[in-house]
Design a protein around this motif. Sequence first.
Motif, PDB file in Angstrom:
ATOM      1  N   LYS A 145     -29.076   5.599  77.140  1.00 37.64           N
ATOM      2  CA  LYS A 145     -27.831   4.592  77.737  1.00 37.64           C
ATOM      3  C   LYS A 145     -28.011   4.423  79.461  1.00 37.64           C
ATOM      4  O   LYS A 145     -28.646   5.352  79.938  1.00 37.64           O
ATOM      5  CB  LYS A 145     -26.625   4.774  77.369  1.00 37.64           C
ATOM      6  CG  LYS A 145     -26.256   6.492  78.034  1.00 37.64           C
ATOM      7  CD  LYS A 145     -24.686   6.651  77.695  1.00 37.64           C
ATOM      8  CE  LYS A 145     -24.402   8.095  78.053  1.00 37.64           C
ATOM      9  NZ  LYS A 145     -23.064   8.413  77.836  1.00 37.64           N
ATOM     10  N   HIS A 146     -27.342   3.843  80.146  1.00 37.93           N
ATOM     11  CA  HIS A 146     -27.444   3.334  81.133  1.00 37.93           C
ATOM     12  C   HIS A 146     -26.641   4.596  82.186  1.00 37.93           C
ATOM     13  O   HIS A 146     -25.846   5.272  81.850  1.00 37.93           O
ATOM     14  CB  HIS A 146     -26.430   2.167  81.868  1.00 37.93           C
ATOM     15  CG  HIS A 146     -26.350   2.106  83.311  1.00 37.93           C
ATOM     16  ND1 HIS A 146     -24.883   1.833  83.984  1.00 37.93           N
ATOM     17  CD2 HIS A 146     -27.459   1.760  84.199  1.00 37.93           C
ATOM     18  CE1 HIS A 146     -25.404   1.534  85.114  1.00 37.93           C
ATOM     19  NE2 HIS A 146     -26.844   1.813  85.433  1.00 37.93           N
ATOM     20  N   TYR A 244     -32.043   2.489  80.899  1.00 34.29           N
ATOM     21  CA  TYR A 244     -31.530   3.716  81.484  1.00 34.29           C
ATOM     22  C   TYR A 244     -31.176   3.321  83.064  1.00 34.29           C
ATOM     23  O   TYR A 244     -30.301   3.944  83.484  1.00 34.29           O
ATOM     24  CB  TYR A 244     -32.485   4.634  81.319  1.00 34.29           C
ATOM     25  CG  TYR A 244     -32.551   6.025  81.998  1.00 34.29           C
ATOM     26  CD1 TYR A 244     -31.602   6.811  81.625  1.00 34.29           C
ATOM     27  CD2 TYR A 244     -33.217   6.691  83.303  1.00 34.29           C
ATOM     28  CE1 TYR A 244     -31.056   8.034  82.264  1.00 34.29           C
ATOM     29  CE2 TYR A 244     -32.625   7.809  83.573  1.00 34.29           C
ATOM     30  CZ  TYR A 244     -31.799   8.576  83.115  1.00 34.29           C
ATOM     31  OH  TYR A 244     -31.714   9.847  83.594  1.00 34.29           O
TER      32      TYR A 244
END
Length: 508
Positions: A145-146, A244
Amino acid sequence: MIKARQPNFLFLIVDQMSHFVLPVAQPSYRKAAQKAVAPNIAKLAAGGRVFTDCYTASPLCAPARASLATGTHVRRHRVCTNGDEFSASLPTYMHGLQSIGYRTTVSGKTHSIGPDQLHGFDDRQTTDIYPSDFIWSRDWDLPVKHDPGTSVDKLESSGLCRTNMQINYDTETKNRAVEFLQGHALDAKEKPFFMMVSFTQPHEPFQTLPKYWELYDDANIQTPSRVGQGDGDAHPYNRMLQIYHGIDRNAPDEERTRVSIRAHLGMISHVDDYIGQVLETLETLKMSDDTIVIFTSDHGEMLGAHDMWFKRTFYEESAHVPLIISWPGQVAPGVSSAVVSHVDLAPTILDLAGLEPKRAGLDFDGDSLKRILLAGEDPDWRGTALIDYFGDGTNTPMFMLRDGDWKLVAFLDFEPILYNLAEDPEEGTNLANRPEHSGRVSKMLGQIFADFDAKDFVEEIKEAQKTRIFIQNGRNQSETSGGAWDYQPHRDATKQYVRTAVNAGSSC
């Protein structure tokens, strides 16, 4: 016993800079896209050996630096991410230098995780810039995820600044390095020294001072052909990195890319200025002829190429690093196109210092560059470089092998990628599925996975990740353990200047 005129070592390392931005010799298949104004690095290159085809052992800070120190690949030292412990039981070339009487020290960043913040250095001139505990540990069982901490959102702040944390840190790093050299010149013991001077620039965020910004012009900044797309056209591995880094949700446009590249180049000019001051001190103190100077970067920087930023990927901008080695009167100036790796520096340093690594019980993955440095070539050189990446931003490993003009990228979850860099320097055409290259792909895969079970390794790393996260959660709850591993540089004022007769001399 110390040998007569045993060389000193000055190891200069910067953070996150590709070979392709420097005004030095480039690989035969590629030209520099941007050329930083870096006269001191250029001068060092003109007087030393430039390796045009050097690779990091892993395109991430802590793993790359552990490979530099140990001369081994990630699969052996097991520092996979920026939150993994660098075990105190791992021997480094600094331990080897200590064993033959060297004074070893570091000014600046090492990014070592764990209680041992020295790993063979006698001391540190500064503390580190990053945390030393497991706060950045990763869990590969979680989806990618970011991560705001390493996001392209930071590029919104690219450009000019009055000062910042990185500039302040590099200023201290430079000043302490100069002080050490001056102190060494007054040291009656005359032990040879090894000093690493490790700057944090030009790592993002990309911000620089006006004097360095003005060295460049917007009109001369070349932005990559693929800018601001942030779509799903990337390889699945790189797609995870785009998520990411937040490129999929906030891809930098042309203007933000141009400003970021210009500021990055300005940061290179700034750190080049500091390098020049350290080298000038070495010359003023008349120690240049007795000192081997090594310059490199821990890994590269994508700068928007392939719609990617920062590092962690297999592309050349991320993996291909500068390497310059200078030793006046011993290393003839020149250029080497030998494919080399950061794991080669540990055995090279000990070899040049007069210590045979294997005789000292040190087992490196790399090979000494001494013959290339002193004779100009090594007919027996292996000609390959291996990269392991088990780091953050993905939940699957990546492996890369450079062999001559060929570059193979391998995964556990995806089909391999094969590039011919001589014919395809921008890495746009995957040749792995073409029948005529099947034999080459099989051979290179065999080299990557020889005596190594990647699947078992990944499972072991996942278990270790959970242990580190458990320990860090406990540390977070403690009121006394936080920061306990951080190194506090100690200065004894009673032993400075003319407080003791020992330090009352001069080096005139």
